[in-house]
Design an enzyme around this catalytic site. Structure first.
Site, PDB file in Angstrom:
ATOM      1  N   CYS A  80      -2.915  47.443  21.320  1.00 62.35           N
ATOM      2  CA  CYS A  80      -2.842  46.123  20.678  1.00 62.35           C
ATOM      3  C   CYS A  80      -3.952  45.941  19.651  1.00 62.35           C
ATOM      4  O   CYS A  80      -3.920  45.009  18.852  1.00 62.35           O
ATOM      5  CB  CYS A  80      -2.913  45.004  21.716  1.00 62.35           C
ATOM      6  SG  CYS A  80      -4.505  44.935  22.563  1.00 62.35           S
TER       7      CYS A  80
ATOM      8  N   ASP B 280      -7.026  45.113  20.237  1.00 64.18           N
ATOM      9  CA  ASP B 280      -8.050  44.148  20.623  1.00 64.18           C
ATOM     10  C   ASP B 280      -9.360  44.864  20.960  1.00 64.18           C
ATOM     11  O   ASP B 280      -9.371  45.976  21.467  1.00 64.18           O
ATOM     12  CB  ASP B 280      -7.573  43.328  21.830  1.00 64.18           C
ATOM     13  CG  ASP B 280      -6.439  42.398  21.451  1.00 64.18           C
ATOM     14  OD1 ASP B 280      -6.198  42.242  20.250  1.00 64.18           O
ATOM     15  OD2 ASP B 280      -5.815  41.832  22.354  1.00 64.18           O
TER      16      ASP B 280
ATOM     17  N   CYS C   3      -6.547  38.743  22.728  1.00 65.25           N
ATOM     18  CA  CYS C   3      -5.616  37.742  23.246  1.00 65.25           C
ATOM     19  C   CYS C   3      -6.308  36.794  24.226  1.00 65.25           C
ATOM     20  O   CYS C   3      -7.444  37.018  24.644  1.00 65.25           O
ATOM     21  CB  CYS C   3      -4.458  38.450  23.939  1.00 65.25           C
ATOM     22  SG  CYS C   3      -4.949  39.235  25.481  1.00 65.25           S
TER      23      CYS C   3
ATOM     24  N   CYS D  90      -5.039  43.727  29.895  1.00 67.85           N
ATOM     25  CA  CYS D  90      -6.081  43.034  29.126  1.00 67.85           C
ATOM     26  C   CYS D  90      -7.369  42.925  29.927  1.00 67.85           C
ATOM     27  O   CYS D  90      -8.465  42.940  29.355  1.00 67.85           O
ATOM     28  CB  CYS D  90      -5.610  41.644  28.724  1.00 67.85           C
ATOM     29  SG  CYS D  90      -3.970  41.601  27.997  1.00 67.85           S
TER      30      CYS D  90
HETATM   31 FE1  FES Z   1      -4.688  43.153  23.722  1.00 69.40          FE
HETATM   32 FE2  FES Z   1      -4.483  41.501  25.741  1.00 69.40          FE
HETATM   33  S1  FES Z   1      -2.924  42.004  24.320  1.00 69.40           S
HETATM   34  S2  FES Z   1      -6.098  42.825  25.307  1.00 69.40           S
END
Ligand code: FES
Length: 141
Positions: free
Chosen positions: A33, A35, A58, A102
């Site tokens: 993702c 992140d 997120c 996550c």
């Molecule tokens: Fe990337 Fe939650 S969707 S850490």
């Protein structure tokens, strides 16, 4: 879909920011993702006296990092190393299955910050912290 605790820590995250003179800094990322979580710790006599985080991610990543900082602040490095992503998820009252990954960022970033602390002390973190991620393996989901 999200528990009250998740919404609380997402909308009012604790310990957000950075520590300019941190004793250890850890950054991990989720390859799928994109992140990123960065964790800063201050350590005195083996105890985490302060911790702050920055998360570009997120709501679940923000909530898990927030509660994880509360769970390690004032605790020893050894205690902080035992914090698992399952414990973080339980403390939040659960996460939807597709958001469990996550929470791994919180556990990994704390371990990375502690590993960085040990390295700065001239101590090999390997035997104490275990295998470190290369900032890319977290998300298997
Ligand atoms: Fe990337 Fe939650 S969707 S850490």
């Amino acid at each position: 879909m999200y528990t009250e605790q998740v919404m609380d820590h997402f909308t009012n995250p604790r310990n957000v920011g950075e520590i300019p003179d941190a004793d250890g800094v850890g950054e991990v990322g989720n390859a799928k993702c994109g992140d990123i979580m960065k964790m800063y710790i201050k350590v005195k006599d083996g105890v985490i006296t302060d911790v702050k985080f920055k998360t570009y991610g997120c709501g679940s990543a923000i909530a898990t990092s927030s509660i994880a900082t509360e769970m390690i602040k004032g605790h020893t490095l050894e205690e902080a190393l035992t914090l698992s992503n399952q414990a973080v998820v339980e403390a939040l009252g659960g996460l939807p299955a597709h958001k469990i990954h996550c929470s791994v960022l919180a556990e990994e970033s704390i371990k990375a910050a502690i590993a960085d602390y040990y390295k700065r002390q001239g101590i090999d973190p390997g035997p104490l912290v275990g295998q470190q991620s290369d900032c890319a393996h977290c998300c298997e989901a």
